[in-house]
Design a protein around this motif. Structure first.
Motif, short mmCIF file in Angstrom:
data_model
loop_
_atom_site.label_atom_id
_atom_site.label_comp_id
_atom_site.label_asym_id
_atom_site.label_seq_id
_atom_site.Cartn_x
_atom_site.Cartn_y
_atom_site.Cartn_z
N ILE A 397 45.84 12.50 130.71
CA ILE A 397 47.48 12.59 130.99
C ILE A 397 47.75 13.40 131.97
O ILE A 397 47.34 14.46 131.94
CB ILE A 397 47.92 13.27 129.59
CG1 ILE A 397 47.38 12.27 128.29
CG2 ILE A 397 49.52 13.15 129.75
CD1 ILE A 397 47.91 13.00 126.86
N ALA A 398 48.11 12.73 133.21
CA ALA A 398 48.54 13.47 134.16
C ALA A 398 47.29 14.18 134.66
O ALA A 398 46.26 13.78 135.13
CB ALA A 398 49.80 14.16 133.79
N ASN A 399 47.58 15.53 134.96
CA ASN A 399 46.54 16.53 135.41
C ASN A 399 45.60 16.87 134.59
O ASN A 399 44.82 17.74 134.79
CB ASN A 399 47.42 17.48 136.12
CG ASN A 399 48.14 18.57 135.38
OD1 ASN A 399 48.67 17.93 134.35
ND2 ASN A 399 47.94 19.78 135.71
N THR A 400 45.74 16.50 133.42
CA THR A 400 44.80 17.14 132.19
C THR A 400 43.94 16.13 131.41
O THR A 400 44.38 14.80 131.82
CB THR A 400 45.67 17.92 131.17
OG1 THR A 400 46.65 16.67 130.33
CG2 THR A 400 46.60 18.67 131.81
N MET A 401 43.23 16.39 130.68
CA MET A 401 42.36 15.55 129.88
C MET A 401 42.61 16.00 128.50
O MET A 401 42.44 16.91 128.05
CB MET A 401 40.97 15.58 129.97
CG MET A 401 40.18 14.72 129.37
SD MET A 401 40.34 12.77 130.06
CE MET A 401 39.14 12.88 131.33
N LEU A 402 43.26 15.01 127.61
CA LEU A 402 43.35 15.23 126.31
C LEU A 402 41.84 15.05 125.53
O LEU A 402 41.63 13.99 125.75
CB LEU A 402 44.41 14.36 125.34
CG LEU A 402 44.55 14.60 124.01
CD1 LEU A 402 46.11 14.26 123.90
CD2 LEU A 402 43.68 13.74 123.04
N ILE A 403 41.49 15.98 124.88
CA ILE A 403 39.95 15.78 124.39
C ILE A 403 40.40 15.86 122.72
O ILE A 403 40.89 17.24 122.34
CB ILE A 403 39.15 16.95 125.03
CG1 ILE A 403 39.19 16.52 126.49
CG2 ILE A 403 37.95 16.82 124.35
CD1 ILE A 403 38.32 17.56 127.25
N GLY A 404 39.96 15.22 122.03
CA GLY A 404 40.06 15.32 120.62
C GLY A 404 38.76 14.74 120.01
O GLY A 404 37.80 14.03 120.32
N ILE A 405 38.50 15.51 118.76
CA ILE A 405 37.32 15.15 117.88
C ILE A 405 37.93 15.14 116.49
O ILE A 405 38.60 16.08 116.13
CB ILE A 405 36.21 16.29 117.99
CG1 ILE A 405 35.53 16.21 119.28
CG2 ILE A 405 35.40 15.78 116.81
CD1 ILE A 405 34.33 16.88 119.20
N THR A 406 37.87 13.91 115.88
CA THR A 406 38.31 13.69 114.58
C THR A 406 37.26 13.85 113.42
O THR A 406 36.06 13.28 113.84
CB THR A 406 38.94 12.20 114.30
OG1 THR A 406 37.88 11.32 114.77
CG2 THR A 406 40.35 12.04 114.88
N ILE A 407 37.44 14.73 112.69
CA ILE A 407 36.31 14.95 111.84
C ILE A 407 36.63 14.09 110.36
O ILE A 407 37.64 14.34 109.83
CB ILE A 407 36.44 16.72 111.32
CG1 ILE A 407 36.20 17.31 112.63
CG2 ILE A 407 35.35 17.03 110.15
CD1 ILE A 407 36.71 18.95 112.63
#
Lengths: 481, 388
Positions: A397-407
């Protein structure tokens, strides 16, 4: 069997006078169903539930709460995984926003005015006959409400083109909000904030951007009852692609490369590890580290094809191979979050808890590896014991990275929820210190996120809270306020 | 009985897929009640879990709420919670609701008063209406149907006592197609659907045992029903409760569609009507019979067929399922109104269903909306030039 006269909560009748007795419930078995969200966080038993049908009814409920000193906690679609807001257990008036589900379509002004309880899929249902769509949410498209997403998710949530145009906050024209005193205000220069206006048409031309104050606030500062959003014509052409990569480094490099393209290459782009159970099921004989899924939309087929070609060039340049038809199907439906397929994925992904945060582009790969280390190595034995697993996903997303981990976990294993809370806390602590924890503005998540607030930020926020909510009636404890 | 479903209610993830799906709202009861979560599957599963974990006790209010479920299975249809290894759905909400009802009744809560009368009638005269047993076969007077045969028609209580046209039309159509039909007469008891849903497990088993023995004694190799409720009960509930059956169970729409396809009957009497088809829950979602009724309607000379927006696996219930029409008639009527309005929104002049219970439930609402409601068998008979 001895039948006894029903003894109602003493707010039952006053609430029934506002909304009608059909829409008030205080029986134990009803309260039970409002005590938890989809996470493993402990629940909070409500005192009484009410389902208002209008903003005015919400306002009257809030005024009643102020008069009687009972706190208010909100419920949208119930899909949140941040833990229900604790409030004051057994005393909370829980407002179920589900009846506020009307969607008014204004094609001439490219706008939909949606009741906060409108499920996101229902907004598109209302727009589709006109050839339009709205940016709401990917993932819990059928279950989450627009009010829940706007209020309860950072940036008003991630819509179907989040990786090309950003979070939903930019699509929101204005909000109708019941303030903690019961007063009604309409942001976006609407009729309750600008004495000459009759409708929400522009984003903040009356003064400071009040809309943003309520976005992602979790309902601590007001109850959003209506969301006016921009609508867009459904693109004439929609195609999809998927690519499987051998290494985490390569899939990362490809994402970052595509995200910096001066031409927007995709509508949305999502990465899942191959270890993800649904990706695994779709991948057939293909193996590797992970897969990229992208939807590409436009009004010219030639343009769409050209962008797909560029995507292929980048992906194959990093050693990727084209995905299976099943993976492509997921790209076509899952990447935009609107297909029936996503419907099933959501059900299969729940119950869940999530580590979702933003990291800078340059640090994102290392950041993701450290999060995976917490999941896969630090709790290896306990995870095996409790059948807890997780999967990494990313969205640039734009200048970032959305990082997710679903547990995910097996709810039938005794003790699993306690383990998950411990596991979640370890990841949350890491995210707070190293990234920007971005998930739910509810319960346990909000407490964790606000623990990183600086004294100055806390002072500003608590000052706003005290001004707007002098009796601390709305979602007390949310954000540690 | 609920204990049997402990794992299913535990794996419910509370996601809410049982509230809204691709065709909008899913649960008719949620839409026509206060809309609180106990009316939908995720709520009922949480309640069941709390009961099994000792955190919640039965009550009259819980009983009433549990008995409003239509058993329409739309929540089960939409639920995406499956065993990843087998693809099998993990949560059968209809069965969970039935188990909850059985346990409520066992604990002394319910069933609602009108259903107690149904049970009393069932015990006495083996039909829910309290009609004399001797009148069950009145519809077959003069037809000289044998009591033994390979193919036995199971009329069911609605066709036998309330709308005999359906039974007569079904038999006439089958006979015209060369099917020799036997009929149990007074030896046919109610299929047991009311008891399966009203928490009276012992009575449902008694009824099931009787019918199976009667059908065996009649030499049935194939049982044909024109009622979707009887069909699902005989085809799926019976074997689950008492084991494998020595006969096949088919719905009349499947037989009639086969007769048309094989050229044994033709629907060549012009019927200049635009029809829409209401999928009965027990025929559609429960047994996946979607195409035969449509194929039949499309083969009628001069008729036009249009779909309602919510059709096949997404069809809206008629409001009469799982004895709700008896226990909560106002609720059932409101839901039937919805369905009729949906039909009215198409260009259809008439609604066709393949279940006498649906036909009965929709008829009152359709009258207000100035629409006609027919059972499929009657439409077919008319299209074959037969007047039953």
């Amino acid at each position: 069997m001895v039948t006894m006269a029903i003894r109602h909560h003493h707010l039952h009748d006053p609430l029934a006078a506002i909304v009608g007795s059909k829409y008030v419930a205080d029986e134990d078995f009803v309260l039970e169903t409002y005590s938890r969200d989809i996470s493993a966080f402990p629940g909070s038993m409500p005192g009484i539930i009410v389902r208002p049908g209008t903003t005015e009814e919400v306002s009257e409920i809030v005024k009643l709460a102020n008069r009687t000193g009972y706190p208010i906690v909100l419920k949208g679609g119930g899909q949140a995984g941040g833990g229900v807001t604790k409030g004051e257990p057994t005393r909370n008036i829980v407002i179920d926003m589900g009846r506020l589900d009307k969607v008014e379509v204004d094609i001439a002004n490219l706008k939909a005015t949606c009741g906060a309880g409108a499920r996101n899929s229902r907004i598109d249902d209302a727009l589709r006959p006109y050839g339009y769509y709205a940016n709401t949410v990917i993932g819990p498209y059928f279950t989450a409400t627009i009010g829940g997403v706007t209020s309860g998710i950072a940036g008003a949530g991630f819509g179907k083109n989040v990786s090309s145009v950003g979070c939903n906050w930019g699509h929101i024209l204005g909000l109708k909000v019941v303030l903690p005193t019961g007063d009604i205000i309409t942001t976006g220069a609407g009729p309750d904030s600008n004495i000459y206006r009759k409708d929400i048409e522009f984003r903040e031309v009356t003064g400071p951007d009040l809309t943003s104050l309520f976005i992602g606030s979790g309902g601590a500062l007001g109850i959003i009852t209506e969301v006016a959003i921009k609508i867009y014509p459904i693109p004439k052409y929609s195609k999809a692609a998927s690519y499987v990569f051998d290494t985490m480094e390569n899939i990362w490099a490809a994402q970052l490369k595509m995200a910096e393209s001066p031409t927007v290459l995709y509508t949305n782009l999502i990465m899942f590890e191959m270890a993800n159970h649904m990706v695994r099921a779709m991948a057939g004989d293909m193996h590797g580290y992970g897969a990229l899924f992208m939807a590409v939309e436009g009004d010219s087929e030639a343009d769409v094809d050209l962008r797909l070609k560029e995507i292929e060039k980048i992906c194959t340049g990093f050693g990727a191979t084209r995905g299976t038809p099943a993976l492509n199907h997921y790209a076509a439906t899952g990447a935009t979050g609107t297909g029936a397929f996503v419907h099933d994925v959501c059900a299969m992904s729940c119950p869940f808890m999530t580590w979702e945060s933003m990291s800078t582009r340059s640090q994102s790969l290392e950041y993701a590896k450290r999060m995976l280390d917490i999941l896969n190595n630090q709790f290896k034995e306990e995870n095996a014991k409790y059948r807890t697993s997780g999967g990494l996903y990313t969205v640039p997303i734009a200048n970032t990275m959305l990082i997710g981990i679903t547990i995910h976990w097996d709810d039938t294993v005794p003790g699993v929820e306690e383990h998950n809370r411990k596991l979640w806390k370890a990841g949350a602590d890491f995210m707070l210190k190293n990234g920007t924890f971005s998930a739910y503005a509810q319960g346990n998540h909000s407490s964790s996120i606000s623990s990183a607030w600086s004294p100055t930020y806390y002072k500003v926020m608590s000052g706003i809270k005290k001004t707007l909510d002098p009796n601390n009636i709305l979602n007390p404890g949310l954000w540690n306020l | 009985m609920l204990e049997k479903y402990k794992q299913a209610v535990t794996v419910c993830s509370r996601c809410g897929m049982c509230i809204v799906g691709e065709n909008g709202y899913i649960c008719p009861v949620q839409q026509h009640s206060g809309g609180f979560d106990p009316s939908v599957a995720r709520g009922r599963n949480q309640i069941a879990r709390a009961i099994l974990e000792g955190r919640l006790k039965y009550s009259d209010e819980l009983m009433e709420s549990t008995f409003t479920c239509l058993g329409c299975d739309n929540c089960h249809e939409q639920c995406g919670r499956v065993d990843p290894r087998t693809g099998e759905k993990l949560i059968d909400e209809g069965k969970i609701t039935r188990a909850l009802r059985v346990d409520l009744v066992k604990a002394g809560y319910g069933p609602p008063e009108p259903l107690k009368a149904v049970d009393a009638n069932m015990e006495k005269v083996h039909n829910p209406f309290g009609e004399p047993e001797g009148r069950r076969s009145a519809w077959a007077a003069g037809l000289n149907l044998p009591v033994r045969g390979d193919t036995v028609y199971f009329a069911g209580c609605y066709a036998a006592y309330r709308n005999p046209k359906i039974a007569r039309a079904t038999v006439a159509v089958l006979q015209k197609g060369g099917v020799n039909v036997a009929y149990l007469g007074e030896n046919e008891w109610c299929c047991g659907v009311p008891e399966l849903w009203d928490g009276n497990a012992p009575l449902s088993e008694e009824v099931i045992q009787h019918n199976v023995e009667a059908l065996k004694a009649a030499g049935a190799k194939r049982v044909v029903t024109s009622c979707a409720g009887c069909f699902h009960a005989l085809k799926s509930d019976y074997p689950e409760i008492i084991g494998k059956l020595p006969f096949e169970v088919v719905h009349s729409s499947e037989v009639i569609a086969d007769l048309i396809a094989s050229g044994k009957i033709t629907l060549d009497t012009e019927v200049a009507t635009t029809f829409t088809y209401h999928d009965p829950c027990h025929l559609g979602r429960y047994e996946k019979v979607y195409e035969p009724p449509r194929a039949i309607l499309k083969s009628i000379k001069g008729a036009k067929f249009v779909e309602m927006p919510r059709n096949k696996n997404n069809a809206w219930c008629c409001g009469g399922g799982s004895v709700v029409a008896v226990a909560f008639p106002d609720l059932a009527r409101d839901i039937a109104d919805d369905r009729v309005q949906e039909a009215k929104g198409t260009e259809a002049e008439a609604i066709v269903s393949a279940c006498p219970l649906c036909e009965n439930g929709l008829t009152q609402s359709a009258r207000k909306a100035k629409m006609e409601v027919y059972d499929l068998s009657v439409v077919v008979a008319n299209a074959m030039g037969m007047h039953v």
